[in-house]
Structure formats: C-alpha cells, structure tokens
Design a protein around this motif. Sequence first.
Motif, PDB file in Angstrom:
ATOM      1  N   GLU A   1      30.080 -31.257 -11.010  1.00  0.00           N
ATOM      2  CA  GLU A   1      29.462 -32.535 -11.366  1.00  0.00           C
ATOM      3  C   GLU A   1      29.472 -32.739 -12.869  1.00  0.00           C
ATOM      4  OE1 GLU A   1      28.649 -34.952  -9.297  1.00  0.00           O
ATOM      5  OE2 GLU A   1      29.314 -33.649  -7.664  1.00  0.00           O
ATOM      6  N   GLY A   2      29.875 -33.918 -13.282  1.00  0.00           N
ATOM      7  CA  GLY A   2      29.877 -34.278 -14.689  1.00  0.00           C
ATOM      8  C   GLY A   2      31.064 -33.765 -15.480  1.00  0.00           C
ATOM      9  N   ALA A   3      31.934 -32.982 -14.852  1.00  0.00           N
ATOM     10  CA  ALA A   3      33.116 -32.469 -15.562  1.00  0.00           C
ATOM     11  C   ALA A   3      34.094 -33.621 -15.800  1.00  0.00           C
ATOM     12  CB  ALA A   3      33.789 -31.365 -14.769  1.00  0.00           C
ATOM     13  N   PRO A   4      34.602 -33.757 -17.030  1.00  0.00           N
ATOM     14  CA  PRO A   4      35.529 -34.860 -17.308  1.00  0.00           C
ATOM     15  C   PRO A   4      36.849 -34.746 -16.541  1.00  0.00           C
ATOM     16  CG  PRO A   4      35.392 -33.378 -19.192  1.00  0.00           C
ATOM     17  CD  PRO A   4      34.356 -32.922 -18.200  1.00  0.00           C
ATOM     18  N   ASN A   5      37.204 -33.545 -16.136  1.00  0.00           N
ATOM     19  CA  ASN A   5      38.471 -33.328 -15.420  1.00  0.00           C
ATOM     20  C   ASN A   5      38.263 -33.144 -13.922  1.00  0.00           C
ATOM     21  OD1 ASN A   5      37.199 -30.849 -15.535  1.00  0.00           O
ATOM     22  ND2 ASN A   5      39.090 -29.708 -15.876  1.00  0.00           N
TER      23      ASN A   5
END
Length: 180
Positions: free
Chosen positions: A129-133
């Motif tokens: 969750e929230g990872a840009p990739n």
Amino acid sequence: MKKIAVLFAGLVAAVSVEPRLSLAADAAEPVKEIMEDTQKNWASDVNDWIDIFEESMLGRLYSKDFGDKYKAAAQNPAADEDGISPFDYDVIVNGQDACPLQDLSIESGQPVNNATEVTVKFKAATCMEGAPNKDDFTTVRFEVIEENGKSVIDDIMVHGEGGLGPTSLKEIMVLIARGQ
C-alpha cells in the motif's frame, strides 16, 4: 525423378532447420520452473524458501558457465551473509521484499546466435500500500542456450534501481567472486 529429388531436398532442408526450432520451443522450460519456484517463494503461505540456485538445479537448469560463476561467487565470504546465496536479494524480483507475483507472463523469442531470449513480466509490489511502483511490471530476461542437448539458462538480465540496466547476472557474479 526430378520431382522426387526436389521433394527430397525440401525434406532435408526442413529437417536440418528443426533443431533450431526446437530450441525456441523448449527455451521456456527451465525459465518456467524457475518462475514457478519464485512464485512459490513469494506466495503468502510460503513455508520453505526454494533456492533456485541449489546444487541440483545449477546442474540441471543452468549452463555450466553460469554454474561455475555462481559457485565462484558463493565462495566469497563477504557476499554469503545468509549461508545460502552470494546475493542479499532475490535476483528475479530484484529486491528483498515482494508480494505474491501477479499477472505473470513468459514469452520466448526466436533463437539468435545460438541463444533464445525468454522474457518474463510480472507485478511484484501489488500488496504494498502506498508504494509508487505498486502496479509496475518487473521485466526479467533469461538468455537460454542449448547445452548437451537440452535448454539451459546461460544468463539472467536484471534491472537495477531507478530503471538502470539491464545488467548480466553472470557479470555481477564475477564481481562478487573478485570481492567487489
């Protein structure tokens, strides 16, 4: 008689091309096995980590040159902190953390210069969750050759941080073996 000679010549030509075609068809087999094990390693219910460079796999799924380079790299004590591998990350997902692999695809190219490139794509960060990739695809290229009558992985091309790469895993192993 001339028709028979032309037909025979055509059959000989077709048969002589067949071994090259079989490499393209079989090239994905060792890659599929590695990817099945990698999927199991990152499954949410994993119990035992599968070492994709374990001795019997090195002799069966990888070229002799790849296996020799791996064994040389594994001799470097600085690289072998966990006692399992000269790498401190999963070379397939190119990281220490991943999610269960999603949207996996495997595609074999045509043989070129006695090697077939097998391209694998998957999503490895979908649970972060929230990872840009989070929804990005990871691409790994396997160079597969024929050795002793079977398709084996001769190199794995990995991408570095920030999209750098691809880098040959064999080249990385040589550097590890030298202590670099």
